[in-house]
Design a protein around this motif. Structure first.
Motif, PDB file in Angstrom:
ATOM      1  N   THR A   1      12.854  -8.540  12.327  1.00  0.00           N
ATOM      2  CA  THR A   1      12.203  -7.544  11.302  1.00  0.00           C
ATOM      3  C   THR A   1      12.331  -6.046  11.748  1.00  0.00           C
ATOM      4  O   THR A   1      12.359  -5.076  10.968  1.00  0.00           O
ATOM      5  N   VAL A   2      12.331  -5.770  13.016  1.00  0.00           N
ATOM      6  CA  VAL A   2      12.377  -4.360  13.525  1.00  0.00           C
ATOM      7  C   VAL A   2      13.742  -3.804  13.653  1.00  0.00           C
ATOM      8  O   VAL A   2      13.878  -2.681  13.378  1.00  0.00           O
ATOM      9  N   ILE A   3      14.634  -4.660  14.125  1.00  0.00           N
ATOM     10  CA  ILE A   3      16.117  -4.246  14.492  1.00  0.00           C
ATOM     11  C   ILE A   3      17.048  -3.929  13.025  1.00  0.00           C
ATOM     12  O   ILE A   3      17.433  -2.937  13.005  1.00  0.00           O
ATOM     13  N   VAL A   4      16.781  -4.994  12.456  1.00  0.00           N
ATOM     14  CA  VAL A   4      17.860  -4.840  11.135  1.00  0.00           C
ATOM     15  C   VAL A   4      17.628  -3.683  10.326  1.00  0.00           C
ATOM     16  O   VAL A   4      18.557  -2.891   9.823  1.00  0.00           O
ATOM     17  N   PRO A   5      16.314  -3.215  10.026  1.00  0.00           N
ATOM     18  CA  PRO A   5      16.056  -2.055   9.164  1.00  0.00           C
ATOM     19  C   PRO A   5      16.779  -0.768   9.969  1.00  0.00           C
ATOM     20  O   PRO A   5      17.377  -0.081   9.255  1.00  0.00           O
ATOM     21  N   LYS A   6      16.992  -0.814  11.086  1.00  0.00           N
ATOM     22  CA  LYS A   6      17.330   0.332  11.863  1.00  0.00           C
ATOM     23  C   LYS A   6      18.901   0.509  11.727  1.00  0.00           C
ATOM     24  O   LYS A   6      19.352   1.472  11.818  1.00  0.00           O
ATOM     25  N   ILE A   7      19.387  -0.449  11.554  1.00  0.00           N
ATOM     26  CA  ILE A   7      21.002  -0.292  11.003  1.00  0.00           C
ATOM     27  C   ILE A   7      21.271   0.362   9.882  1.00  0.00           C
ATOM     28  O   ILE A   7      22.085   0.947   9.879  1.00  0.00           O
ATOM     29  N   PHE A   8      20.400   0.205   8.866  1.00  0.00           N
ATOM     30  CA  PHE A   8      20.697   1.083   7.596  1.00  0.00           C
ATOM     31  C   PHE A   8      20.158   2.427   7.916  1.00  0.00           C
ATOM     32  O   PHE A   8      21.033   3.343   7.431  1.00  0.00           O
ATOM     33  N   ILE A   9      19.274   2.582   8.903  1.00  0.00           N
ATOM     34  CA  ILE A   9      19.086   4.201   9.098  1.00  0.00           C
ATOM     35  C   ILE A   9      20.270   4.695   9.997  1.00  0.00           C
ATOM     36  O   ILE A   9      20.767   5.609   9.673  1.00  0.00           O
ATOM     37  N   PHE A  10      20.809   3.872  10.813  1.00  0.00           N
ATOM     38  CA  PHE A  10      21.806   4.417  11.576  1.00  0.00           C
ATOM     39  C   PHE A  10      23.171   4.701  10.694  1.00  0.00           C
ATOM     40  O   PHE A  10      23.897   5.623  10.848  1.00  0.00           O
ATOM     41  N   ALA A  11      23.371   3.541   9.815  1.00  0.00           N
ATOM     42  CA  ALA A  11      24.463   3.749   8.821  1.00  0.00           C
ATOM     43  C   ALA A  11      24.489   5.277   8.046  1.00  0.00           C
ATOM     44  O   ALA A  11      25.431   5.874   8.176  1.00  0.00           O
ATOM     45  N   ILE A  12      23.215   5.576   7.496  1.00  0.00           N
ATOM     46  CA  ILE A  12      23.280   6.786   6.617  1.00  0.00           C
ATOM     47  C   ILE A  12      23.342   7.893   7.545  1.00  0.00           C
ATOM     48  O   ILE A  12      24.147   8.900   7.193  1.00  0.00           O
ATOM     49  N   LEU A  13      22.621   8.201   8.459  1.00  0.00           N
ATOM     50  CA  LEU A  13      22.687   9.374   9.636  1.00  0.00           C
ATOM     51  C   LEU A  13      24.001   9.276  10.205  1.00  0.00           C
ATOM     52  O   LEU A  13      24.563  10.526  10.483  1.00  0.00           O
ATOM     53  N   PHE A  14      24.629   8.210  10.557  1.00  0.00           N
ATOM     54  CA  PHE A  14      25.826   8.412  11.284  1.00  0.00           C
ATOM     55  C   PHE A  14      27.058   8.938  10.205  1.00  0.00           C
ATOM     56  O   PHE A  14      27.698   9.707  10.850  1.00  0.00           O
ATOM     57  N   ILE A  15      27.074   8.442   9.013  1.00  0.00           N
ATOM     58  CA  ILE A  15      27.956   8.903   8.152  1.00  0.00           C
ATOM     59  C   ILE A  15      27.722  10.594   8.061  1.00  0.00           C
ATOM     60  O   ILE A  15      28.880  11.256   7.932  1.00  0.00           O
ATOM     61  N   GLU A  16      26.302  10.875   8.080  1.00  0.00           N
ATOM     62  CA  GLU A  16      26.123  12.375   7.807  1.00  0.00           C
ATOM     63  C   GLU A  16      26.454  13.141   9.002  1.00  0.00           C
ATOM     64  O   GLU A  16      27.031  14.205   8.890  1.00  0.00           O
ATOM     65  N   ASP A  17      26.368  12.423  10.254  1.00  0.00           N
ATOM     66  CA  ASP A  17      26.907  12.934  11.441  1.00  0.00           C
ATOM     67  C   ASP A  17      28.463  13.493  11.348  1.00  0.00           C
ATOM     68  O   ASP A  17      28.692  14.312  11.833  1.00  0.00           O
ATOM     69  N   ILE A  18      29.146  12.459  10.910  1.00  0.00           N
ATOM     70  CA  ILE A  18      30.373  12.403  10.916  1.00  0.00           C
ATOM     71  C   ILE A  18      30.866  13.822  10.004  1.00  0.00           C
ATOM     72  O   ILE A  18      31.763  14.730  10.373  1.00  0.00           O
ATOM     73  N   PHE A  19      30.404  13.544   8.777  1.00  0.00           N
ATOM     74  CA  PHE A  19      30.644  14.649   7.812  1.00  0.00           C
ATOM     75  C   PHE A  19      30.544  16.025   8.352  1.00  0.00           C
ATOM     76  O   PHE A  19      31.017  16.973   8.298  1.00  0.00           O
ATOM     77  N   ARG A  20      29.108  16.261   9.012  1.00  0.00           N
ATOM     78  CA  ARG A  20      28.663  17.459   9.532  1.00  0.00           C
ATOM     79  C   ARG A  20      29.475  17.997  10.877  1.00  0.00           C
ATOM     80  O   ARG A  20      29.747  19.203  10.662  1.00  0.00           O
ATOM     81  N   PHE A  21      30.117  17.115  11.373  1.00  0.00           N
ATOM     82  CA  PHE A  21      30.810  17.407  12.502  1.00  0.00           C
ATOM     83  C   PHE A  21      32.214  17.998  12.168  1.00  0.00           C
ATOM     84  O   PHE A  21      32.449  19.130  12.490  1.00  0.00           O
ATOM     85  N   PHE A  22      32.956  17.205  11.017  1.00  0.00           N
ATOM     86  CA  PHE A  22      34.022  17.853  10.801  1.00  0.00           C
ATOM     87  C   PHE A  22      33.997  19.382   9.772  1.00  0.00           C
ATOM     88  O   PHE A  22      34.432  20.184   9.863  1.00  0.00           O
ATOM     89  N   ALA A  23      32.801  19.079   8.909  1.00  0.00           N
ATOM     90  CA  ALA A  23      32.664  20.406   8.183  1.00  0.00           C
ATOM     91  C   ALA A  23      32.279  21.479   9.086  1.00  0.00           C
ATOM     92  O   ALA A  23      32.630  22.813   8.650  1.00  0.00           O
ATOM     93  N   SER A  24      31.532  21.290  10.097  1.00  0.00           N
ATOM     94  CA  SER A  24      31.225  22.249  11.092  1.00  0.00           C
ATOM     95  C   SER A  24      32.569  23.136  11.814  1.00  0.00           C
ATOM     96  O   SER A  24      32.276  24.159  12.008  1.00  0.00           O
TER      97      SER A  24
END
Length: 432
Positions: free
Chosen positions: A72-95
């Motif tokens: 119950t605690v871990i699975v929701p964090k997978i969704f958090i990671f997926a959203i922010l990690f994609i944004e991190d990739i975008f921000r890295f290459f855009a930067s």
């Protein structure tokens, strides 16, 4: 030790991303410190309970709740990671692009508020599986559904046209924690007023004693032509005991549990139901399936040794992979075990026709999505057991896989509800 390294790294990444998403929204020290305290407590409870399970060789109720808490605690964090990690990739290459094109200014400097917005979005989305798991633990596991099927056969004896059976499977009594809900389910079974009730294995998690508090409840089940049952892989107690003597003793207790409830336990055996000289056979085999890790005691040859060609046969076999498995790999140590049947074949190719096979075992993984009016169903268990829930047909032979009555390990159900199956047998020529 290396096998634990990858899971530890993955969990650490999930926790860090979740922590940074919370920190992007608030700088309150009590909330930030509380996050890590809660995280340590959850993992501490989980690993403590799993160590007890490993020592005792069985899933206790407390272990199930520890697993449920962790998921119950871990699975929701997978969704958090997926959203922010994609944004991190975008921000890295855009930067990088922005750095070389615009005098060193980075995207992170240009739009600092975007991280806060995405963190809020990620936490909001994560709340959905979090709520789903909580519902599954407290409500879903007792959300019993009656699923009905009408099946037509050319060779069904006329006297059994309209014959009904109720199937339950995978009781897993060691995971029960609500007597009122279990009594309600047994009443629901009796309300179907089927001609026969069948149980397709796994009455306990590991040891016979788990069922003792529930015998009086389940012995209230009634059917005109009786109750029939088989064993599932968990009923052998193979991982809960250290010696063959202990395993044999547990097996005797399991057999007595079935008898006390009123089940006719079929151990590679046949029972014949007769109406005005016409016959319908109920066959039951011990556990057999494709997995190398579970006991293999089932024998179709023994169960059908007195079956005459042309008779109508209903088979109880716990593991649905018995229906059509393609491989016959027996480990060397299994070959040395005289109890292991090595001349087995799958049900589809068996020399005697078995019109209908009833199985369980998969639980639908207790997690998935089903949309009946779209005829859509999905669960991760399909990648291990292609025939994992509902009706299947091949070569004129049918398999029904029950989604299970109880739960194991994770103490809940999300999207895949506990099932009571009612099947009506019909003679095809009588179709209006």
């Amino acid at each position: 030790m290396l096998r634990f390294l990858v899971p530890i790294i993955i969990v650490l990444i999930l926790e860090l991303y979740t922590f940074f998403s919370i920190r992007a929204i608030t700088s309150n020290k009590f909330i930030l410190i509380g996050f890590w305290v809660l995280t340590i407590v959850v993992y501490g409870i989980f690993f403590y309970q799993m160590s007890l399970t490993q020592r005792e060789g069985r899933f206790s109720l407390s272990t199930g709740y520890a697993i449920g808490l962790a998921l119950t605690v871990i699975v929701p964090k997978i969704f958090i990671f997926a959203i922010l990690f994609i944004e991190d990739i975008f921000r890295f290459f855009a930067s990088l692009f922005n750095y070389f094109q615009h005098s060193g200014m980075t995207v992170g400097e240009a739009i600092p508020s975007r991280r806060k917005f995405l963190s809020q979005l990620a936490l909001g989305i994560a709340a959905i599986p979090f709520a789903g798991f909580l519902y599954g633990i407290f409500k879903g596991k007792y959300n019993y559904r009656v699923i009905r099927h009408t099946m037509f056969f050319d060779d069904l004896p006329d006297e059994f046209d309209g014959y009904t059976l109720t199937q339950i499977s995978d009781i897993h009594s060691g995971s029960f924690d609500n007597k009122e809900k279990i009594e309600y389910a047994v009443d629901l079974i009796n309300e179907q007023k089927s001609d026969i009730i069948v149980f397709t294995g796994d009455i306990v998690n590991a040891v016979a004693e788990e069922m003792y508090p529930w015998i009086d409840t389940f012995k209230r089940m009634e059917a005109k032509d009786g109750l029939y049952s088989i064993l599932g892989n968990h009923d052998y107690g193979y991982y809960a005991y250290r010696t063959q003597e202990e395993i044999a003793g547990n097996h005797q207790k399991i057999e007595k549990v079935h008898k006390d409830i009123g089940f006719n336990l079929l151990l590679n055996e046949k029972r014949t139901l007769e109406r005005n000289g016409q016959k319908l056979n109920i066959l039951g085999v011990e556990n057999w399936g494709a997995s190398r890790h579970f006991p293999k005691r089932g024998s179709l040859k023994k169960a059908t040794q007195d079956v005459v060609d042309g008779e109508f046969n209903i088979l109880l076999s716990h593991d649905p992979s018995h229906f059509d498995y393609k491989e016959m790999e027996i480990r060397e140590k299994e070959k040395k075990d005289p109890e292991v049947v090595t001349d087995e074949t799958n049900i589809i190719n068996f020399e005697k026709k078995i019109q209908l096979t009833l199985a369980g075992h998969t639980h639908g993984m207790q997690f998935g999505i089903e949309i009946p009016f779209l005829n859509f169903k999905w669960s991760p268990v399909k990648y291990r057991y292609p025939r994992w829930a509902g009706l299947y047909e091949e070569a004129g032979k049918y398999l029904h896989v029950n989604r299970g009555f109880g739960v194991l390990a994770f103490p809940g159900r999300v999207g895949i509800w506990p099932e009571i199956t009612v099947i009506e047998l019909k003679k095809r020529k009588n179709i209006a």
